[in-house]
Design an enzyme around this catalytic site. Structure first.
Site, PDB file in Angstrom:
ATOM      1  N   GLY A  23     -43.054 -30.268 -68.820  1.00 50.25           N
ATOM      2  CA  GLY A  23     -43.458 -30.355 -67.416  1.00 50.25           C
ATOM      3  C   GLY A  23     -44.885 -30.863 -67.325  1.00 50.25           C
ATOM      4  O   GLY A  23     -45.755 -30.204 -66.747  1.00 50.25           O
ATOM      5  N   GLU A  78     -41.223 -34.749 -68.329  1.00 44.59           N
ATOM      6  CA  GLU A  78     -41.349 -34.491 -66.888  1.00 44.59           C
ATOM      7  C   GLU A  78     -40.036 -34.866 -66.216  1.00 44.59           C
ATOM      8  O   GLU A  78     -39.482 -35.937 -66.483  1.00 44.59           O
ATOM      9  CB  GLU A  78     -42.515 -35.311 -66.320  1.00 44.59           C
ATOM     10  CG  GLU A  78     -42.654 -35.288 -64.825  1.00 44.59           C
ATOM     11  CD  GLU A  78     -42.840 -33.892 -64.259  1.00 44.59           C
ATOM     12  OE1 GLU A  78     -42.111 -33.549 -63.302  1.00 44.59           O
ATOM     13  OE2 GLU A  78     -43.718 -33.144 -64.763  1.00 44.59           O
ATOM     14  N   ASN A  83     -35.017 -33.313 -68.778  1.00 42.60           N
ATOM     15  CA  ASN A  83     -34.848 -31.934 -68.320  1.00 42.60           C
ATOM     16  C   ASN A  83     -34.881 -31.040 -69.552  1.00 42.60           C
ATOM     17  O   ASN A  83     -33.889 -30.912 -70.266  1.00 42.60           O
ATOM     18  CB  ASN A  83     -33.529 -31.787 -67.565  1.00 42.60           C
ATOM     19  CG  ASN A  83     -33.351 -30.397 -66.952  1.00 42.60           C
ATOM     20  OD1 ASN A  83     -34.001 -29.442 -67.363  1.00 42.60           O
ATOM     21  ND2 ASN A  83     -32.476 -30.293 -65.973  1.00 42.60           N
ATOM     22  N   THR A  84     -36.020 -30.436 -69.803  1.00 38.04           N
ATOM     23  CA  THR A  84     -36.203 -29.629 -71.008  1.00 38.04           C
ATOM     24  C   THR A  84     -35.241 -28.454 -71.058  1.00 38.04           C
ATOM     25  O   THR A  84     -34.764 -28.077 -72.133  1.00 38.04           O
ATOM     26  CB  THR A  84     -37.652 -29.113 -71.074  1.00 38.04           C
ATOM     27  OG1 THR A  84     -38.545 -30.214 -70.904  1.00 38.04           O
ATOM     28  CG2 THR A  84     -37.938 -28.449 -72.399  1.00 38.04           C
ATOM     29  N   CYS A 144     -47.733 -25.394 -69.164  1.00 35.36           N
ATOM     30  CA  CYS A 144     -48.928 -25.257 -68.320  1.00 35.36           C
ATOM     31  C   CYS A 144     -48.572 -25.202 -66.834  1.00 35.36           C
ATOM     32  O   CYS A 144     -47.961 -26.139 -66.310  1.00 35.36           O
ATOM     33  CB  CYS A 144     -49.874 -26.428 -68.567  1.00 35.36           C
ATOM     34  SG  CYS A 144     -50.398 -26.593 -70.281  1.00 35.36           S
ATOM     35  N   ASP A 189     -43.534 -23.853 -62.581  1.00 34.45           N
ATOM     36  CA  ASP A 189     -43.090 -23.366 -61.282  1.00 34.45           C
ATOM     37  C   ASP A 189     -42.863 -21.853 -61.378  1.00 34.45           C
ATOM     38  O   ASP A 189     -42.083 -21.392 -62.215  1.00 34.45           O
ATOM     39  CB  ASP A 189     -41.781 -24.077 -60.907  1.00 34.45           C
ATOM     40  CG  ASP A 189     -41.367 -23.816 -59.462  1.00 34.45           C
ATOM     41  OD1 ASP A 189     -41.782 -22.779 -58.906  1.00 34.45           O
ATOM     42  OD2 ASP A 189     -40.622 -24.640 -58.909  1.00 34.45           O
ATOM     43  N   THR A 233     -55.826 -30.062 -67.163  1.00 34.49           N
ATOM     44  CA  THR A 233     -54.631 -30.303 -66.354  1.00 34.49           C
ATOM     45  C   THR A 233     -55.003 -30.398 -64.881  1.00 34.49           C
ATOM     46  O   THR A 233     -55.975 -29.778 -64.435  1.00 34.49           O
ATOM     47  CB  THR A 233     -53.589 -29.186 -66.530  1.00 34.49           C
ATOM     48  OG1 THR A 233     -54.115 -27.973 -66.007  1.00 34.49           O
ATOM     49  CG2 THR A 233     -53.229 -28.987 -67.993  1.00 34.49           C
ATOM     50  N   GLU A 234     -54.226 -31.147 -64.122  1.00 36.62           N
ATOM     51  CA  GLU A 234     -54.504 -31.279 -62.686  1.00 36.62           C
ATOM     52  C   GLU A 234     -54.420 -29.936 -61.980  1.00 36.62           C
ATOM     53  O   GLU A 234     -55.244 -29.616 -61.116  1.00 36.62           O
ATOM     54  CB  GLU A 234     -53.521 -32.278 -62.051  1.00 36.62           C
ATOM     55  CG  GLU A 234     -53.860 -33.742 -62.288  1.00 36.62           C
ATOM     56  CD  GLU A 234     -53.524 -34.226 -63.682  1.00 36.62           C
ATOM     57  OE1 GLU A 234     -53.953 -35.340 -64.046  1.00 36.62           O
ATOM     58  OE2 GLU A 234     -52.844 -33.492 -64.424  1.00 36.62           O
ATOM     59  N   GLU A 235     -53.418 -29.124 -62.357  1.00 41.79           N
ATOM     60  CA  GLU A 235     -53.283 -27.799 -61.741  1.00 41.79           C
ATOM     61  C   GLU A 235     -54.463 -26.908 -62.112  1.00 41.79           C
ATOM     62  O   GLU A 235     -54.956 -26.137 -61.290  1.00 41.79           O
ATOM     63  CB  GLU A 235     -51.969 -27.154 -62.185  1.00 41.79           C
ATOM     64  CG  GLU A 235     -50.735 -27.701 -61.493  1.00 41.79           C
ATOM     65  CD  GLU A 235     -50.730 -27.408 -60.000  1.00 41.79           C
ATOM     66  OE1 GLU A 235     -51.166 -26.314 -59.587  1.00 41.79           O
ATOM     67  OE2 GLU A 235     -50.296 -28.285 -59.233  1.00 41.79           O
TER      68      GLU A 235
END
Length: 283
Positions: free
Chosen positions: A101, A124, A159-160, A179, A182, A257-259
């Protein structure tokens, strides 16, 4: 409605134009790759995946690591077709680092120069987000042609939760990053969480003994869930806080990471836990 359709067309036109550029050094603009924050992992996303790890051709994703045909055995009348197939898809080394992800690729592009001898892959599920990361990497490679940097990083749409063992052999990976996944707050959605009893067994399959699962989230309930399920699994043990703090990859995961950057801006908390893959017990 007309305005929304116009924006959608502009995004499509921008992505098409970029895909037709060869060696573009300008970084892609995230606003043209917008997509919903989450995707249902149980839906049919019309994904392509190999039947087994041996069937996966990694050369389009890591072209610089394609095996020189001269290093392969010479073809004979009996195995000519097999040799030709190997020449087309053979790699000098395997993917070793996985970001599950990967989002918009912040961790990937930060890890690549820090681990120059390892192949780093992001998986992803969202189409346009995957496309953005691929374009981002393509631009970075073009910018660093002289130094040959970022050839060791790539991204694939996958799709992991469904197909992880289709891509990786037993014990192939040394690091798995999870990381800011959801949280799936509702109890009926917990089955979609990326850490679970079943999925942890798959991580144990593809992770070599001594390999590390890295987890980070800003949701304490999810952190406790991941810790609980990984601690219960017989193939994993939690890494000590001292070792965790000295791990350079933890520092990168926390800040790049962006998050993670968004949590930092909002002055939120980050919960980190690492788990080491244990040796399998003797049969």
């Amino acid at each position: 409605m007309a305005g929304a359709a116009n924006k959608k067309q502009k995004r499509a036109d921008y992505r098409l134009a970029r895909s037709q550029q060869d060696g573009a050094t300008e970084m892609p603009k995230k606003k043209f790759y917008r997509q919903r924050a989450h995707a249902n992992p149980f839906s049919d996303h019309q994904l392509e995946y190999p039947m087994s790890p041996e069937d996966m051709d990694w050369t389009p994703f890591f072209p610089a690591y394609k095996t020189d045909p001269e290093e392969l055995p010479e073809a004979t009348a009996s195995n000519d077709a097999q040799i030709e197939q190997r020449q087309q898809s053979s790699m000098r080394q395997d993917v070793e680092i996985l970001d599950i992800g990967c989002g918009f690729g912040g961790l990937l592009v930060a890890l690549a120069p820090k681990l120059p001898d390892k192949l780093v892959l992001g998986m992803e599920i969202r189409t346009q987000v995957t496309e953005f990361v691929q374009e981002r990497i393509r631009s970075l490679r073009a910018q660093h042609q002289d130094s040959n940097e970022f050839q060791n990083v790539s991204c694939i749409r996958a799709n992991t939760m469904k197909f992880l063992p289709n891509f990786f052999k037993k014990g192939q990976l040394s690091k798995i990053f999870i990381c800011f996944p959801d949280p799936h707050f509702k109890a009926r959605k917990h089955k979609a969480r990326i850490v679970s009893t079943t999925l942890n067994s798959e991580y144990a399959l593809v992770l070599r003994p001594g390999g590390i699962v890295y987890t980070i989230t800003d949701v304490e309930d999810l952190h406790n869930w991941m810790v609980h399920h990984l601690e219960l699994h017989p193939a994993f043990e939690r890494v000590s806080e001292g070792e965790q703090e000295s791990d350079e990859c933890v520092k990168i995961m926390t800040t790049e990471t962006e998050e993670g950057k968004k949590v930092e801006r909002n002055k939120g908390q980050k919960f980190v836990a690492l788990f080491r893959r244990l040796e399998d017990p003797p049969w």
